[in-house]
Design a protein around this motif. Structure first.
Motif, PDB file in Angstrom:
ATOM      1  N   LEU A   1       0.795  -1.223   0.000  1.00 36.53           N
ATOM      2  CA  LEU A   1       0.000   0.000   0.000  1.00 36.53           C
ATOM      3  C   LEU A   1       0.833   1.281   0.000  1.00 36.53           C
ATOM      4  O   LEU A   1       0.509   2.218  -0.750  1.00 36.53           O
ATOM      5  CB  LEU A   1      -0.963  -0.002   1.196  1.00 36.53           C
ATOM      6  N   PRO A   2       1.897   1.419   0.818  1.00 36.87           N
ATOM      7  CA  PRO A   2       2.661   2.679   0.782  1.00 36.87           C
ATOM      8  C   PRO A   2       3.220   3.014  -0.591  1.00 36.87           C
ATOM      9  O   PRO A   2       3.196   4.173  -1.017  1.00 36.87           O
ATOM     10  CB  PRO A   2       3.792   2.437   1.800  1.00 36.87           C
ATOM     11  N   VAL A   3       3.713   1.994  -1.308  1.00 37.47           N
ATOM     12  CA  VAL A   3       4.247   2.233  -2.644  1.00 37.47           C
ATOM     13  C   VAL A   3       3.132   2.642  -3.603  1.00 37.47           C
ATOM     14  O   VAL A   3       3.292   3.560  -4.415  1.00 37.47           O
ATOM     15  CB  VAL A   3       4.970   0.978  -3.153  1.00 37.47           C
ATOM     16  N   LEU A   4       1.988   1.968  -3.507  1.00 40.30           N
ATOM     17  CA  LEU A   4       0.870   2.303  -4.377  1.00 40.30           C
ATOM     18  C   LEU A   4       0.341   3.705  -4.098  1.00 40.30           C
ATOM     19  O   LEU A   4       0.046   4.470  -5.020  1.00 40.30           O
ATOM     20  CB  LEU A   4      -0.249   1.269  -4.205  1.00 40.30           C
ATOM     21  N   VAL A   5       0.226   4.049  -2.813  1.00 40.61           N
ATOM     22  CA  VAL A   5      -0.264   5.383  -2.452  1.00 40.61           C
ATOM     23  C   VAL A   5       0.702   6.455  -2.941  1.00 40.61           C
ATOM     24  O   VAL A   5       0.297   7.482  -3.498  1.00 40.61           O
ATOM     25  CB  VAL A   5      -0.471   5.475  -0.927  1.00 40.61           C
ATOM     26  N   ALA A   6       2.007   6.230  -2.747  1.00 45.38           N
ATOM     27  CA  ALA A   6       2.999   7.195  -3.216  1.00 45.38           C
ATOM     28  C   ALA A   6       2.965   7.326  -4.736  1.00 45.38           C
ATOM     29  O   ALA A   6       3.091   8.427  -5.283  1.00 45.38           O
ATOM     30  CB  ALA A   6       4.397   6.780  -2.744  1.00 45.38           C
ATOM     31  N   GLY A   7       2.775   6.199  -5.418  1.00 43.32           N
ATOM     32  CA  GLY A   7       2.711   6.246  -6.880  1.00 43.32           C
ATOM     33  C   GLY A   7       1.507   7.001  -7.387  1.00 43.32           C
ATOM     34  O   GLY A   7       1.622   7.816  -8.311  1.00 43.32           O
ATOM     35  N   PHE A   8       0.336   6.766  -6.775  1.00 42.31           N
ATOM     36  CA  PHE A   8      -0.855   7.486  -7.205  1.00 42.31           C
ATOM     37  C   PHE A   8      -0.784   8.965  -6.834  1.00 42.31           C
ATOM     38  O   PHE A   8      -1.253   9.832  -7.587  1.00 42.31           O
ATOM     39  CB  PHE A   8      -2.102   6.858  -6.581  1.00 42.31           C
ATOM     40  N   ALA A   9      -0.188   9.276  -5.678  1.00 42.14           N
ATOM     41  CA  ALA A   9      -0.099  10.679  -5.263  1.00 42.14           C
ATOM     42  C   ALA A   9       0.803  11.475  -6.187  1.00 42.14           C
ATOM     43  O   ALA A   9       0.533  12.647  -6.475  1.00 42.14           O
ATOM     44  CB  ALA A   9       0.402  10.763  -3.823  1.00 42.14           C
ATOM     45  N   ALA A  10       1.881  10.847  -6.663  1.00 43.24           N
ATOM     46  CA  ALA A  10       2.836  11.549  -7.533  1.00 43.24           C
ATOM     47  C   ALA A  10       2.715  11.082  -8.972  1.00 43.24           C
ATOM     48  O   ALA A  10       3.690  11.156  -9.726  1.00 43.24           O
ATOM     49  CB  ALA A  10       4.258  11.328  -7.019  1.00 43.24           C
ATOM     50  N   GLN A  11       1.538  10.616  -9.363  1.00 43.58           N
ATOM     51  CA  GLN A  11       1.375  10.040 -10.697  1.00 43.58           C
ATOM     52  C   GLN A  11       1.670  11.047 -11.798  1.00 43.58           C
ATOM     53  O   GLN A  11       2.407  10.749 -12.745  1.00 43.58           O
ATOM     54  CB  GLN A  11      -0.046   9.496 -10.852  1.00 43.58           C
ATOM     55  N   ASP A  12       1.105  12.255 -11.691  1.00 42.66           N
ATOM     56  CA  ASP A  12       1.322  13.238 -12.752  1.00 42.66           C
ATOM     57  C   ASP A  12       2.778  13.683 -12.802  1.00 42.66           C
ATOM     58  O   ASP A  12       3.375  13.801 -13.876  1.00 42.66           O
ATOM     59  CB  ASP A  12       0.408  14.441 -12.541  1.00 42.66           C
ATOM     60  N   LYS A  13       3.387  13.891 -11.617  1.00 45.03           N
ATOM     61  CA  LYS A  13       4.790  14.292 -11.588  1.00 45.03           C
ATOM     62  C   LYS A  13       5.676  13.161 -12.086  1.00 45.03           C
ATOM     63  O   LYS A  13       6.706  13.397 -12.741  1.00 45.03           O
ATOM     64  CB  LYS A  13       5.194  14.680 -10.167  1.00 45.03           C
ATOM     65  N   LEU A  14       5.303  11.916 -11.795  1.00 46.66           N
ATOM     66  CA  LEU A  14       6.113  10.781 -12.235  1.00 46.66           C
ATOM     67  C   LEU A  14       6.104  10.658 -13.751  1.00 46.66           C
ATOM     68  O   LEU A  14       7.143  10.451 -14.380  1.00 46.66           O
ATOM     69  CB  LEU A  14       5.589   9.491 -11.600  1.00 46.66           C
ATOM     70  N   VAL A  15       4.930  10.814 -14.359  1.00 43.93           N
ATOM     71  CA  VAL A  15       4.843  10.718 -15.816  1.00 43.93           C
ATOM     72  C   VAL A  15       5.624  11.851 -16.472  1.00 43.93           C
ATOM     73  O   VAL A  15       6.369  11.648 -17.439  1.00 43.93           O
ATOM     74  CB  VAL A  15       3.367  10.737 -16.258  1.00 43.93           C
ATOM     75  N   GLN A  16       5.480  13.066 -15.932  1.00 45.75           N
ATOM     76  CA  GLN A  16       6.227  14.194 -16.489  1.00 45.75           C
ATOM     77  C   GLN A  16       7.725  13.996 -16.327  1.00 45.75           C
ATOM     78  O   GLN A  16       8.507  14.283 -17.229  1.00 45.75           O
ATOM     79  CB  GLN A  16       5.807  15.492 -15.793  1.00 45.75           C
ATOM     80  N   GLY A  17       8.124  13.486 -15.168  1.00 47.86           N
ATOM     81  CA  GLY A  17       9.542  13.314 -14.918  1.00 47.86           C
ATOM     82  C   GLY A  17      10.167  12.252 -15.786  1.00 47.86           C
ATOM     83  O   GLY A  17      11.259  12.437 -16.333  1.00 47.86           O
ATOM     84  N   LEU A  18       9.494  11.122 -15.940  1.00 47.38           N
ATOM     85  CA  LEU A  18      10.062  10.035 -16.740  1.00 47.38           C
ATOM     86  C   LEU A  18      10.046  10.357 -18.230  1.00 47.38           C
ATOM     87  O   LEU A  18      10.814   9.787 -18.990  1.00 47.38           O
ATOM     88  CB  LEU A  18       9.277   8.739 -16.483  1.00 47.38           C
ATOM     89  N   SER A  19       9.154  11.256 -18.653  1.00 42.83           N
ATOM     90  CA  SER A  19       9.096  11.624 -20.074  1.00 42.83           C
ATOM     91  C   SER A  19       9.856  12.914 -20.354  1.00 42.83           C
ATOM     92  O   SER A  19       9.919  13.338 -21.501  1.00 42.83           O
ATOM     93  CB  SER A  19       7.643  11.780 -20.517  1.00 42.83           C
TER      94      SER A  19
END
Length: 282
Positions: free
Chosen positions: A259-277
């Motif tokens: 759950l902590p990893v999933l929650v962190a991933g969903f919370a930073a989903q937009d920033k993660l996509v922008q960062g990886l792209s």
């Protein structure tokens, strides 16, 4: 006369690619969904072969995991994992951002050799460094300590973080840095007020990946910790006993630990996509 088929072909190809992407996503999600569903079954229903999808739901696995009957609490391992992951991630960012700034915006001499050196540290298998790390921890009194894990996780994730942040910071407009320099901004001001807001998606992506790597690490935590500093993955392996594998309890534990990893991933989903792209499209 041939324009219509040419127009339909890209649409048909796009539809097929979209369908293939959905199928791949569902294929990757099915094991996770099956784990969560099994965690809400009783042990008898979870152990059936083939598994029973329509069995009654129960919270017995979660009660077992949280020690309702056994009295063994999972909270100390969870807190140990949270402490080691969060503190090491903050240290990684504090070290990786200035290093990446020096390599990307203020390039040092032979910066490519420096990056290769960082990457070469990841080529050594973890098990090859296990015995030396164990001996050093034993002689320094750091065995079974959360702070030993913080040091190890920071050193393990720092090379990847420097590589990622270097590519992100290379996209920062030079004009902004020149304007800040003309206004008399120092290094600290430039990093905190100019570079950090622009590279925030990259920082979020780097932080999330470092957190995930730290949270999921098992080998060093299994060997170098014991009763005091055991982490959540170590606690999860302890559920495999000589009495057998209780699927409902193990699936409930795996769900809670994920759950902590999933929650962190969903919370930073937009920033993660922008960062990886970031930097993928010029």
């Amino acid at each position: 006369m041939n324009r219509a088929p040419l127009t339909r072909r890209p649409r048909r190809t796009g539809s097929l690619l979209g369908l293939a992407a959905w199928l791949c996503g569902i294929a990757f999600f099915l094991p996770v969904a099956w784990m969560v569903l099994t965690s809400f079954h009783s042990e008898a229903d979870a152990a059936t072969n083939p598994p029973s999808v329509g069995a009654g739901l129960s919270l017995h696995g979660y009660r077992e995991f949280f020690g309702a009957d056994s009295g063994v609490s999972p909270w100390p391992p969870l807190l140990n994992s949270l402490t080691a992951s969060v503190v090491s991630t903050l240290l990684v960012l504090a070290l990786a951002v200035p290093a990446a700034y020096a390599l990307a915006i203020k390039p040092v001499r032979k910066w490519s050799d420096v990056l290769f050196f960082f990457l070469s540290t990841k080529m050594l298998p973890l098990v090859a460094g296990l015995l030396p790390v164990y001996l050093v921890a034993q002689n320094t009194g750091l065995l079974d300590s959360v702070w030993l894990l913080v040091i190890l996780y920071t050193s393990m994730n720092l090379p990847i973080a420097v590589w990622m942040m270097r590519s992100f910071l290379a996209e920062v407009p030079v004009e902004m840095l020149e304007a800040a320099s003309i206004d008399g901004a120092g290094l600290t001001t430039t990093l905190t007020r100019i570079v950090a807001p622009v590279a925030l998606p990259g920082i979020a992506a780097t932080a999330l990946i470092s957190f995930i790597f730290s949270w999921n690490e098992l080998l060093f935590a299994r060997v170098l910790t014991g009763i005091v500093a055991g982490t959540a993955p170590v606690f999860l392996t302890g559920l495999v006993t000589s009495q057998g594998l209780f699927l409902a309890k193990v699936c409930a534990a795996a769900t809670v630990i994920s759950l902590p990893v999933l929650v962190a991933g969903f919370a930073a989903q937009d920033k993660l996509v922008q960062g990886l792209s970031l930097g993928a499209v010029k």
